[in-house]
Write an enzyme that holds these catalytic residues in place. Structure first.
Site, PDB file in Angstrom:
ATOM      1  N   HIS A 135       0.844  -1.196   0.000  1.00 16.32           N
ATOM      2  CA  HIS A 135       0.000   0.000   0.000  1.00 16.32           C
ATOM      3  C   HIS A 135       0.879   1.246   0.000  1.00 16.32           C
ATOM      4  CE1 HIS A 135       0.040   1.505   4.274  1.00 16.32           C
ATOM      5  NE2 HIS A 135       0.156   0.230   4.615  1.00 16.32           N
ATOM      6  N   ASP A 147       5.658   2.721   7.151  1.00 17.79           N
ATOM      7  CA  ASP A 147       4.291   2.232   6.841  1.00 17.79           C
ATOM      8  C   ASP A 147       3.639   3.171   5.835  1.00 17.79           C
ATOM      9  OD1 ASP A 147       1.822   1.081   6.824  1.00 17.79           O
ATOM     10  OD2 ASP A 147       1.245   1.761   8.822  1.00 17.79           O
ATOM     11  N   GLU A 181      -5.326   1.784   1.960  1.00 12.96           N
ATOM     12  CA  GLU A 181      -5.207   0.626   2.871  1.00 12.96           C
ATOM     13  C   GLU A 181      -5.542   1.050   4.293  1.00 12.96           C
ATOM     14  OE1 GLU A 181      -3.322  -2.065   5.824  1.00 12.96           O
ATOM     15  OE2 GLU A 181      -2.928   0.073   5.488  1.00 12.96           O
ATOM     16  N   GLU A 182      -5.083   2.227   4.641  1.00  7.90           N
ATOM     17  CA  GLU A 182      -5.247   2.678   6.033  1.00  7.90           C
ATOM     18  C   GLU A 182      -6.715   2.941   6.385  1.00  7.90           C
ATOM     19  OE1 GLU A 182      -2.969   2.264   8.000  1.00  7.90           O
ATOM     20  OE2 GLU A 182      -1.006   2.655   7.104  1.00  7.90           O
ATOM     21  N   ASP A 210       4.099  -4.886   3.609  1.00  7.63           N
ATOM     22  CA  ASP A 210       3.585  -3.761   4.385  1.00  7.63           C
ATOM     23  C   ASP A 210       4.454  -3.651   5.629  1.00  7.63           C
ATOM     24  OD1 ASP A 210       2.151  -1.820   5.682  1.00  7.63           O
ATOM     25  OD2 ASP A 210       0.255  -2.934   5.754  1.00  7.63           O
ATOM     26  N   HIS A 297       2.212   4.786  12.645  1.00  7.80           N
ATOM     27  CA  HIS A 297       1.057   5.684  12.480  1.00  7.80           C
ATOM     28  C   HIS A 297       1.251   7.035  13.167  1.00  7.80           C
ATOM     29  CE1 HIS A 297      -2.084   2.462  11.112  1.00  7.80           C
ATOM     30  NE2 HIS A 297      -1.027   2.565  10.333  1.00  7.80           N
TER      31      HIS A 297
HETATM   32  N1  TRP Z   1      -1.147  -2.290   7.630  1.00  6.10           N
HETATM   33  C1  TRP Z   1      -1.200  -2.219   9.036  1.00  6.10           C
HETATM   34  C2  TRP Z   1      -1.606  -0.827   9.380  1.00  6.10           C
HETATM   35  O1  TRP Z   1      -1.183   0.086   8.736  1.00  6.10           O
HETATM   36  C3  TRP Z   1       0.100  -2.532   9.695  1.00  6.10           C
HETATM   37  C4  TRP Z   1       0.115  -3.869  10.229  1.00  6.10           C
HETATM   38  C5  TRP Z   1      -0.219  -4.235  11.467  1.00  6.10           C
HETATM   39  C6  TRP Z   1       0.412  -5.024   9.519  1.00  6.10           C
HETATM   40  N2  TRP Z   1      -0.114  -5.574  11.588  1.00  6.10           N
HETATM   41  C7  TRP Z   1       0.265  -6.078  10.419  1.00  6.10           C
HETATM   42  C8  TRP Z   1       0.831  -5.289   8.219  1.00  6.10           C
HETATM   43  C9  TRP Z   1       0.505  -7.372  10.014  1.00  6.10           C
HETATM   44  C10 TRP Z   1       1.067  -6.592   7.853  1.00  6.10           C
HETATM   45  C11 TRP Z   1       0.896  -7.628   8.730  1.00  6.10           C
HETATM   46  O2  TRP Z   1      -2.338  -0.651  10.351  1.00  6.10           O
HETATM   47 ZN    ZN Z   2       0.558  -0.397   6.531  1.00  5.30          ZN
END
Ligand code: TRP
Ligand code: ZN
Ligand code: CA
Length: 450
Positions: A135, A147, A181-182, A210, A297
């Site tokens: 993403h 991220d 994605e978020e 990710d 984040h």
């Molecule tokens: N994409 C998730 C987010 O931005 C981050 C994340 C949390 C994640 N746990 C994960 C990504 C496990 C891959 C696998 O909140």
């Molecule tokens: Zn992410």
């Protein structure tokens, strides 16, 4: 009673010889000579092109660009904000110049237009498409460099490496950068939903990246599909880096819609806001009792929020996996290669128990082929005396030669065995028993060709 021929003296030292081959799958196209100690097992050169090392400096240069884009657009690259589209334009420009066929898929979410970027590498069998995705959006709180600038830049630089190599994979390669994605994997859900079911079934696998440069990193591999999991584990094994199964919120990223549609998924993850245990710090370094990414984040998820080593290893792992998965007709691909045991082995005259000679294979992935070649060279004064079986790593026996009244001396034959239910790696044995008294001989050599 058999025709009597004075028996030739048997070669001395007919002990079983077992040599574990340790050729790395990442070895260059022509393997270096094996270690001299175990001289009885000889690897043949193979011709698969090795996956390239992905220059981490290039990956970091993409991250610097994404940071600048955030700086110039209110500090983030979030869905519905100008920094998102600017990020997408940056990635698309690189791919277009490198010869990819790109398309931008629009969707709408929370009252704003969102965008997925899809990049196809021309060629390969589109009915067997291997996808890698990440993403590209950040949260609004910050620039989202770990991220998920990290995954976005990792797959971008791997795509550019595909172009530099002018790779001609058997399978089709497709890269994707997801929007929103978020907000709940909106872009990747939209993409999967928009595929006709016939097109879904053409995707052999989806790999998700990710967060792959977390500043206090762990090395987590998704365990959703054993084949895809194994490709990554194999890569980290070559680096002697232990991995763990990804459990920090299973299904919390863009692989989830693919998995829900029945597509095999895999991926890598270096950790978000869970805490690194002391056991994890012992094997991976970094700080126990601290989050994998304390800036998850947050506004501090900047280009300073990256562990270069983790980013480097994970980027190389992406390239390794794509080269492995896309290159061959099977999954994983079969580079071919031979394994030979040339130590003589006496075959005692009937009645005597069977004798066995072993070849241990350690450097392959996946199963043995349906047309495994077994070359057998036996010196014997009456070939009809001999019952010969190939024993697979599972212990299963495959009959190569039955006893008969064939008085022809010697066996110098290549048999073809359907060994596709056997793992390629493991100890293979040739079992030989003499069923007719008087004539004798010895195993001169035997060879497996995958
Ligand atoms: N994409 C998730 C987010 O931005 C981050 C994340 C949390 C994640 N746990 C994960 C990504 C496990 C891959 C696998 O909140
Ligand atoms: Zn992410
Ligand atoms: Ca005999």
């Amino acid at each position: 009673m058999h025709r009597s021929i004075p028996p030739r003296p048997l070669a001395a030292g007919a002990a079983l010889a077992t040599a574990a081959l340790t050729l790395g799958l990442l070895a260059p196209a022509v393997h270096a000579a094996p270690a001299p100690a175990a001289a009885t097992t000889t690897p043949a050169a193979t011709t698969i092109a090795a996956a390239p090392d992905i220059p981490v400096a290039n990956v970091k240069a993409h991250l610097a660009q994404l940071q600048q884009i955030a700086n110039a657009n209110g500090g983030n690259r979030a869905h519905g904000r100008s920094g998102y589209k600017a990020s997408l334009d940056y990635v698309k420009g690189k791919l277009d110049s490198a010869g990819f066929t790109t398309s931008v898929q629009q969707f709408s979410s929370s009252g704003a237009t969102g965008y997925n970027l899809i990049a196809d590498w021309p060629g390969g069998d589109t009915s067997r498409t291997v996808m890698a995705g990440a993403h590209l959006d950040s949260v609004t709180a910050g620039p989202g460099i770990n991220d998920n600038g990290s995954g976005s830049a990792g797959i971008l630089e791997t795509a550019l490496a595909v172009s530099r190599a002018q790779l001609k994979p058997d399978k089709h390669l497709r890269f994707a950068w997801w929007g929103a994605e978020e907000l709940g994997m909106v872009g990747s859900k939209y993409y999967v939903n928009s595929l006709a079911s016939a097109d879904r079934s053409k995707i052999s696998g989806y790999l998700n990246f990710d967060m792959i440069g977390s500043p206090n990193p762990g090395y987590f591999v998704y365990d959703d599909d054993s084949t895809l999991e194994k490709v990554f584990k194999d890569y980290f094994a070559t680096l002697s880096i232990p991995t763990e199964i990804e459990t920090e919120g299973d299904g919390r990223s863009d692989h989830a819609p693919f998995k829900n549609a029945g597509i095999p998924v895999g991926g890598l993850f270096s950790g978000a806001d869970y805490t690194k245990t002391s056991a994890q710090a012992q094997k991976w370094g970094g700080s126990a009792g601290q989050e994998f990414d304390a800036c998850y984040h947050a506004s501090c998820d900047t280009s300073a929020n990256i562990d270069t080593t983790a980013l480097d290893h994970n980027s190389d792992a992406i390239a390794y996996a794509l080269w492995q998965l896309a290159a061959g007709g099977t999954t994983p691909p079969d580079p071919g290669g031979s394994y030979e045991n040339t130590t003589d082995l006496a075959i005692p005259d009937s009645p005597a128990p069977a004798v066995t000679s072993s070849i241990t294979v350690a450097d392959r992935t996946g199963n043995a082929p349906s047309a495994l070649k077994v070359a057998v060279n036996i010196v014997h004064t009456y070939s009809g005396d001999l019952v010969i079986d190939l024993l697979g790593p599972s212990g299963r026996a495959y009959r190569l030669h039955n006893s008969s009244s064939d008085s022809t001396p010697n066996i110098d034959t290549t048999y073809t065995v359907n060994a596709s239910s056997e793992t390629a790696n493991g100890t293979w044995k040739l079992r030989i028993q003499d069923k007719g008294p008087q004539d004798t001989g010895y195993l001169n050599s035997w060879k497996l060709t995958f």
